[in-house]
Design a protein around this motif. Sequence first.
Motif, PDB file in Angstrom:
ATOM      1  N   MET A   1      22.728  14.066  -0.481  1.00  0.00           N
ATOM      2  CA  MET A   1      23.917  12.676  -0.455  1.00  0.00           C
ATOM      3  C   MET A   1      25.273  13.302   0.503  1.00  0.00           C
ATOM      4  N   THR A   2      25.058  14.543   1.063  1.00  0.00           N
ATOM      5  CA  THR A   2      26.570  14.321   1.728  1.00  0.00           C
ATOM      6  C   THR A   2      25.923  14.561   3.276  1.00  0.00           C
ATOM      7  N   ASN A   3      24.408  13.919   3.154  1.00  0.00           N
ATOM      8  CA  ASN A   3      24.096  13.611   4.895  1.00  0.00           C
ATOM      9  C   ASN A   3      24.866  12.005   4.643  1.00  0.00           C
ATOM     10  N   TYR A   4      24.140  10.882   3.178  1.00  0.00           N
ATOM     11  CA  TYR A   4      24.895  10.405   3.342  1.00  0.00           C
ATOM     12  C   TYR A   4      26.408   9.879   3.210  1.00  0.00           C
ATOM     13  N   LEU A   5      27.670  10.642   2.430  1.00  0.00           N
ATOM     14  CA  LEU A   5      29.193  10.321   2.840  1.00  0.00           C
ATOM     15  C   LEU A   5      29.328  10.782   4.672  1.00  0.00           C
ATOM     16  N   GLU A   6      28.825  11.944   4.836  1.00  0.00           N
ATOM     17  CA  GLU A   6      28.749  12.227   6.742  1.00  0.00           C
ATOM     18  C   GLU A   6      28.479  10.882   7.282  1.00  0.00           C
ATOM     19  N   ASP A   7      27.527  10.855   7.345  1.00  0.00           N
ATOM     20  CA  ASP A   7      26.974   9.466   8.186  1.00  0.00           C
ATOM     21  C   ASP A   7      27.707   8.098   7.767  1.00  0.00           C
ATOM     22  N   GLY A   8      28.661   8.125   6.676  1.00  0.00           N
ATOM     23  CA  GLY A   8      29.717   6.823   6.303  1.00  0.00           C
ATOM     24  C   GLY A   8      30.600   6.617   6.653  1.00  0.00           C
ATOM     25  N   ARG A   9      31.279   8.511   6.759  1.00  0.00           N
ATOM     26  CA  ARG A   9      32.347   8.470   7.335  1.00  0.00           C
ATOM     27  C   ARG A   9      32.728   7.926   8.503  1.00  0.00           C
ATOM     28  N   VAL A  57      28.499   7.882  -4.357  1.00  0.00           N
ATOM     29  CA  VAL A  57      27.833   7.158  -3.026  1.00  0.00           C
ATOM     30  C   VAL A  57      28.735   5.758  -2.683  1.00  0.00           C
ATOM     31  N   ARG A  58      28.743   6.023  -0.886  1.00  0.00           N
ATOM     32  CA  ARG A  58      29.168   4.498  -0.944  1.00  0.00           C
ATOM     33  C   ARG A  58      28.778   3.722  -0.421  1.00  0.00           C
ATOM     34  N   LEU A  59      29.946   2.291  -0.852  1.00  0.00           N
ATOM     35  CA  LEU A  59      29.314   1.065  -1.278  1.00  0.00           C
ATOM     36  C   LEU A  59      29.941   0.670  -0.201  1.00  0.00           C
ATOM     37  N   PRO A  60      28.927  -0.533   0.421  1.00  0.00           N
ATOM     38  CA  PRO A  60      28.687  -1.591   1.669  1.00  0.00           C
ATOM     39  C   PRO A  60      30.407  -2.114   1.987  1.00  0.00           C
TER      40      PRO A  60
END
Length: 509
Positions: A1-9, A57-60
């Motif tokens: 989940m952390t990767n998602y957040l980091e990538d999302g930023r 989690v980040r939303l679109p």
Amino acid sequence: MTNYLEDGRTNPDYAPMHVHDILAAATLERDSPTPLFRQLYVHLKDAILDGRIAAGVRLPATRTLCGLLNVSRQTVLAAYEQLMAEGYLQGTVGKGTFVSASLPAGARAGDAATAPMVRPLSARGELIAGGMARVLHHAGPLRAFRASMPGLDLFPFDVWRRLEARHWRHSTGALGYGPGAGYAPLRELLCAYLKASRGVQCTPDQVVITSGSQQALYLLAQLLLAPGEAMWIESPGYQGAVAPFTVAGARVCPVPVDAEGMDVGYAARHYPDARLAFATPSHQLPLGVTMSLRRRLELLRWAEANRAWIVEDDYDSEYRHTGPPLASLQSMDRAGCVIYVGTLSKVLFPALRLGYVVAPPALAAALARAKAVVDRHSPIVPQVTLADFIAGGHFARHIRRTRDAYGERRQALVDALDARLGGRLRQGPSDAGLDLCVHFTERLDEETVARHARDVGVDVRTLGYYTNPQAGAACAIDPGLLLGFSAFTPDAIRAGVADLEQAIQRASV
């Protein structure tokens, strides 16, 4: 989940693929009266609460989601803003929109609609929730011979609408809170009416307006009986009266009914410790008998000697077809032990949900306070409208009109039954009320007849339904049916009897 957040930023349009899948699966109904933003809001909230979209989690981005769902950006913005206002989402300028990290994991497990209660009902809760389980409720279109139903075709709804509309237009005084006992002018008018028509001895302070007689019985049961205390009730009898006393934890004691009404001697011998008796002296449901003077006096003597209460349910006494209405039991009471309960459902229309209690002064004050605990007071505007309806003479005219019409309808039923089913049914007393009790003269199963009657479009109640489940052989009655006639024209009654004949013929094969 952390990767998602980091990538999302690092990518403002990024959101985990499973989030895209969940949102893409959202079914938005374009022709629904629910706005699209509200549908999207519900879909997102459910996904968050169910754990399908986890905390953090980040939303679109809004532009990405409006393209995904083919909706306007304003729709997405409105849904996001509502979720932010309620704490489900957090937004940071330049970084995007995220599910609130403070939400616990799996905020809602499973489907709340089918999930079991977090704790079982209390023992009292079980009684309350199950109290009306045996009571049948009318459902579906009106069909002969629905019992205890007034003739709505005879009610002056145009007059009622005009009186009610006047108060909605001009009366602000009726829109605030009122006294628990009810609208004072209505209590005064009911007091005068009951004195004149039923001989009830009372003052307006003794009258308490309730939400139908059912609420009146519930409040009286709670106030007058401790758990385990005994009370008498007729069997067969009104099943809606059994429920409130059962809910109060009382020991419900069935008492047989014969041609003179409730068998007071039987009750006194078998249940000498009773603290209350529930009776219908003027017109017993379902058998239609009237309590004899001898039994009335016997019941009053028992109550006075034992310091017991009598609840007199006078639900349809306005309709006596062979003479004027009988005086109430309350009018004969000299010890202050009779509580008189009435309803306007049978005279006007059931949806009005107005009834009344005439109680000794001290009890009336306690009853009004207890009612205030339950619902503060019954709705004021219907009470004000009813007061005008009575004061304007419309109430008296309506009773006269319906009494004549019901007399004609009763005679149509009696004649049609004699003509078609005279050898197969024995009619009970029909000099009062809205219904006629009939007994089979041959061996027929009530439920089988009722089932065949429903199949041919006839609505009947079996007499067995009115017998208390715990009643013994002493309360047994001959099988039969209760047939309502007041809500149907003579032509509809004759057609209904023809259908009933067909049902009985099928049941006898």
